[in-house]
Scaffold this active site. Structure first.
Site, PDB file in Angstrom:
ATOM      1  N   GLY A 356       0.831  -1.196   0.000  1.00  0.00           N
ATOM      2  CA  GLY A 356       0.000   0.000   0.000  1.00  0.00           C
ATOM      3  C   GLY A 356       0.863   1.242   0.000  1.00  0.00           C
ATOM      4  O   GLY A 356       2.044   1.176   0.326  1.00  0.00           O
ATOM      5  N   GLY A 358       0.929   5.509   1.062  1.00  0.00           N
ATOM      6  CA  GLY A 358       0.238   6.492   1.876  1.00  0.00           C
ATOM      7  C   GLY A 358       0.982   7.801   1.849  1.00  0.00           C
ATOM      8  O   GLY A 358       1.921   7.972   1.070  1.00  0.00           O
ATOM      9  N   GLY A 359       0.546   8.700   2.699  1.00  0.00           N
ATOM     10  CA  GLY A 359       1.115  10.037   2.698  1.00  0.00           C
ATOM     11  C   GLY A 359       2.614  10.056   2.904  1.00  0.00           C
ATOM     12  O   GLY A 359       3.317  10.858   2.313  1.00  0.00           O
ATOM     13  N   GLY A 361       4.871   7.465   2.551  1.00  0.00           N
ATOM     14  CA  GLY A 361       5.725   6.481   1.902  1.00  0.00           C
ATOM     15  C   GLY A 361       4.929   5.245   1.547  1.00  0.00           C
ATOM     16  O   GLY A 361       3.705   5.288   1.445  1.00  0.00           O
ATOM     17  N   VAL A 363       4.339   0.844   1.938  1.00  0.00           N
ATOM     18  CA  VAL A 363       4.528  -0.325   2.782  1.00  0.00           C
ATOM     19  C   VAL A 363       4.791  -1.525   1.893  1.00  0.00           C
ATOM     20  O   VAL A 363       4.077  -1.759   0.917  1.00  0.00           O
ATOM     21  CB  VAL A 363       3.295  -0.581   3.660  1.00  0.00           C
ATOM     22  CG1 VAL A 363       3.455  -1.877   4.415  1.00  0.00           C
ATOM     23  CG2 VAL A 363       3.104   0.553   4.623  1.00  0.00           C
ATOM     24  N   ASP A 475      -6.460   8.871  15.096  1.00  0.00           N
ATOM     25  CA  ASP A 475      -6.879   8.511  13.744  1.00  0.00           C
ATOM     26  C   ASP A 475      -7.542   7.144  13.727  1.00  0.00           C
ATOM     27  O   ASP A 475      -7.243   6.301  12.894  1.00  0.00           O
ATOM     28  CB  ASP A 475      -5.656   8.540  12.830  1.00  0.00           C
ATOM     29  CG  ASP A 475      -6.070   8.655  11.364  1.00  0.00           C
ATOM     30  OD1 ASP A 475      -7.245   8.978  11.113  1.00  0.00           O
ATOM     31  OD2 ASP A 475      -5.230   8.399  10.495  1.00  0.00           O
TER      32      ASP A 475
END
Ligand code: NAG
Ligand code: NAG
Ligand code: NAG
Ligand code: NAG
Ligand code: NAG
Ligand code: NAG
Ligand code: NAG
Ligand code: NAG
Ligand code: NAG
Ligand code: NAG
Ligand code: NAG
Ligand code: NAG
Length: 674
Positions: A356, A358-359, A361, A363, A475
């Site tokens: 995946g 994300g903001g 970096g 994974v 979050d």
């Protein structure tokens, strides 16, 4: 005068001590398990039925990174300095080690240690619950153990051996069972019962280990093999103190297995055979013996007292330089990986391994070359300041958190300008996939949904209350809740959680509405997160789980798109169950469904003070406490930001409250509360 009486008192006291110690030495000690009366368990070990589980098993949480001890609850005098007498003992125990994969770890030991010895910090994995990176190999450990080792560390012959350990996990003697004819077909971790006898003869000073494969697991009439598989000459007086504790220990690490002890008998016999002492004579008169014994003991007492004080003072005052360096490292985390290791694990961070983005970096899925363990590796984009902040916060705070409902950080690496975090890998992905993905097969059944909600609640209790510092997650949402293979919930740590989502979902989080649906109104207003704002986010997740809808649902225009307002209105109309997720097709306990929805509403209360704490939430979910008062109409929030335009009539007929049978609270409805 006062001085004299003080001396008299001291002498009297010493005399009593002398008498007691000789009494203690005179009686033989023996105990047997079961029953569990004489056994003390520590830190992860526990009794399960008539067995001891030395490390955690799947019913109590994560199997990894577990250390457990079972010890005799009293001290055992093993030898006597004054006379030099050395006891003999025999310890027989039956154990079962069940592997969780073909590559499992770490093994079990029988050990003798100083009476006040405690499991050292970070003694998981190869250290078998007895040593750690700093204490391994140090004489002051005063530990002698017999290891039944199921994992091949760099210093082990293989992953199926028995060894004798003196102050170090690196054995002084070993025997590989894989080359031992009669055990060829069976390994220690085959899940079957093995019986072992560890015998020590105080006169010959031979430590002997006998081993029997006992698949029938019978507890009586077990034939002790005639010859030992391992025999080692050791004068225990040179290595361990006079008063000891005897115990069984086990550990797991990145790889794991279960360690069960189904029986343990131990007996210690004392032949006060003074002739075995090298420098004693028996020929002096009775008086001289007593007096010299007395003086000897007194001196030893004083000496021990002083030595102990000096020892502890020194230990406090003078840590070695290498230790400081290590401490600094280990203050930071469970494992420092090298960049080369992680690069190899992910095929040079190949795009094929991306789980995946994300903001901060991406994974990657990685397979650690040392253990073949699959892990998730977060690689923080270079030059991201926010990412750097997050890296530091995860390494300093998050990695110390240990809870079965939190995704575990396994390690970290900052080399060559890269910031990398290594997490346990959860193949089954995130909760939202199981709730929102239309397909029927993926739909999570009710029982699992409910236990997921409880799991998230207990993770938040841990963050809010149980750990040393309060941690506010900030979050919480369905897409950061990962599920393990048993569909148990694991809350993702900040950054990872965000990136483990599918690309599709990740892009949605950048939309204000998507995230805002979970944020508490006062958080949006003030920008200050608190445990109350986490509770509010939990409320949104609870409603997601129950209703199968995102907190902001575009089909709910009438309610300003807000699921909370919609559910609250259905409740007012007495049609709460209409909000239940249609994909469940009615396969749920309506009682639990209502409780979960009401908890969701309660947590979403616009007034942070009116929200329950996570502990209260869990109690309600587990039916340990009734639901608190919840107004029929959704309270109007004081914050302009999420003003609810809904203007329902305050009904005095209470169809909903009347239809309730079990909710026992006087707090359930408006009228009852008034
Ligand atoms: C040890 O176990 C015995 C039972 O045999 C019990 O009476 C005793 O209180 C225990 N001692 C401690 C220190 O727990
Ligand atoms: C335990 O190990 C054996 C042999 O290595 C393997 O065949 C078996 O599949 C393992 N058990 C589990 C549950 O993985
Ligand atoms: C090893 O254990 C000792 C005693 O518990 C502790 O002081 C030390 O910090 C530990 N070392 C490591 C590397 O964890
Ligand atoms: C295990 O024992 C064998 C035989 O005593 C010895 O040669 C070997 O060095 C030992 N291996 C380890 C890793 O201790
Ligand atoms: C191991 O298994 C083989 C084949 O099943 C058998 O022939 C042999 O006797 C077994 N060895 C032992 C020591 O049980
Ligand atoms: C220890 O060994 C000696 C000599 O073999 C033997 O006579 C004695 O019975 C043994 N003691 C125990 C407690 O087994
Ligand atoms: C342990 O000792 C008890 C009592 O001495 C005995 O009944 C039991 O059979 C022993 N168990 C084992 C496994 O040796
Ligand atoms: C002790 O006395 C006996 C005779 O009383 C003697 O045979 C023996 O050698 C003496 N032992 C020592 C160690 O002096
Ligand atoms: C990874 O990169 C290094 C140098 O950049 C290269 O030598 C190595 O062959 C690469 N390995 C793989 C598996 O691509
Ligand atoms: C890891 O797996 C590879 C191939 O699947 C194998 O060759 C290697 O021995 C394994 N390593 C360990 C430590 O199990
Ligand atoms: C959703 O389900 C479809 C099959 O209906 C599947 O192909 C897809 O991968 C699923 N999406 C996610 C995010 O799991
Ligand atoms: C993952 O989920 C599937 C069903 O979606 C289930 O069959 C499987 O056991 C789960 N566990 C793993 C490790 O895939």
């Amino acid at each position: 005068m006062a001085k004299r009486s003080a001396w008299t008192l001291f002498l009297f006291f010493s005399l009593i001590v002398t008498l007691f110690s000789s009494v203690e030495c005179a009686g033989n000690i023996s105990f047997s398990f079961p029953p569990q009366t004489d056994i003390k368990v520590d830190p992860d070990a526990y009794f399960q039925g008539d067995t001891i589980q030395l490390t955690r098993n799947e019913f109590v949480g994560d199997l990894g990174w577990s250390v457990g001890w079972a010890t005799y609850n009293q001290s055992v005098p093993l030898w006597e300095k004054s006379s030099g007498a050395l006891a003999s003992f025999t310890s027989h125990f039956q154990f079962l080690i069940r592997n969780s994969s073909s590559n499992s770890a770490d093994g079990l030991t029988f050990f003798i240690a100083p009476f006040d010895f405690k499991p050292p910090a970070n003694s998981w994995g190869e250290w078998l619950g007895l040593f750690n990176l700093t204490t391994d190999g140090i004489l002051s450990n005063q530990v002698v153990a017999v290891e039944f080792d199921t994992f091949q560390d760099s210093f082990d012959p293989n992953d199926n051996h028995v060894g004798i350990d003196v102050n170090s996990a690196v054995s002084v003697a070993n025997v590989s069972l894989s080359s031992e004819g009669k055990f060829l077909n069976n390994t220690l971790k085959n899940g079957q019962a093995w019986d072992s006898w560890v015998d020590y003869n105080g006169s010959t000073k031979q430590l002997q280990v006998f081993l029997l494969y006992n698949p029938s697991a019978n507890l009586y009439n077990i034939p002790k093999p005639r010859s030992p598989i391992l025999s080692y000459h050791i004068d225990l007086r040179d290595y361990i103190p006079e008063i000891v504790t005897v115990g069984l220990s086990a550990s797991t690490g990145l790889a794991f297995e279960t360690h069960t002890v189904s029986a343990w008998n131990c007996s210690c016999t004392y032949s006060l055979d003074i002739s075995s002492a090298p420098s004693r004579t028996r020929n002096s008169s009775w008086k001289i013996i007593l007096i010299s014994l007395f003086v000897c003991l007194l001196v030893i007492c004083c000496f021990l007292f002083i030595a102990r004080r000096c020892y502890f003072k020194q230990r406090e005052a003078r840590p070695e330089e290498g230790d400081i360096e290590l401490d600094e490292q280990f203050a930071q985390g469970p494992f420092k990986f090298s960049y080369a290791q992680l690069s190899a694990a992910t095929h040079n961070f190949s795009d094929d391994e991306i789980l995946g983005r994300g903001g901060f970096g991406s994974v990657y899925r990685g397979i650690l070359p040392t253990t073949n363990e699959t892990v998730a590796i977060k690689r923080i984009a270079q030059g991201s300041r926010q990412g750097r902040k997050e890296y530091i916060s995860e390494v300093t705070i998050i990695n110390k958190l240990r809870h079965r409902n939190l995704v575990r950080l396994l390690g970290w690496c900052h080399e060559q300008g890269e910031l990398l975090l290594v997490y346990e890998f959860l193949p089954n992905g995130s909760l939202d996939k199981y709730i929102f993905n239309g397909s029927k097969e993926d739909c999570l059944n009710w029982q699992r949904r409910y236990s997921v909600a409880c799991g998230i609640a207990s993770a938040l209790i841990y963050l809010h209350e149980e750990w040393d510092q309060r941690v506010v997650h900030r979050d919480v949402k369905a897409s950061i809740v990962l599920l393990d293979s048993n569909f148990k919930a694991k809350l993702g740590d900040f950054g990872l959680a965000r990136v483990v989502e599918s690309d599709h979902a990740a892009s949605r989080t950048t939309m204000v509405a998507g995230t805002r649906g979970y944020m508490a109104p006062e958080y949006i207003e003030s920008g200050k997160a608190s445990s109350e704002s986490d509770v509010c986010s939990f409320g949104a997740v609870a409603l997601e789980i129950a209703c199968g809808r995102h907190p902001i649902d575009y089909s709910l225009e009438e309610y300003d798109l807000k699921v909370v307002a919609w559910v609250w209105d259905l409740r007012r109309q007495g049609k709460l169950l209409d909000a239940a997720d249609k994909k469940l097709e009615g396969n749920f306990s309506s009682w639990e469904m209502e409780v979960l929805m009401l908890v969701g509403l309660l947590c979403s209360h616009p007034d942070p003070k009116a929200r329950p704490t996570m502990r209260e939430v869990l109690k309600i979910l587990e039916f340990d406490s009734p639901l608190p008062y919840l107004p029929l109409n959704m309270p109007v929030p004081v914050y302009a930001d999420i003003l609810i335009s809904y203007a329902g009539s305050s009904s005095t007929s209470l169809p909903y409250a009347k239809s309730k049978r079990k909710i026992s609270g006087p707090l359930m409805s408006d009228t009852e509360a008034r």
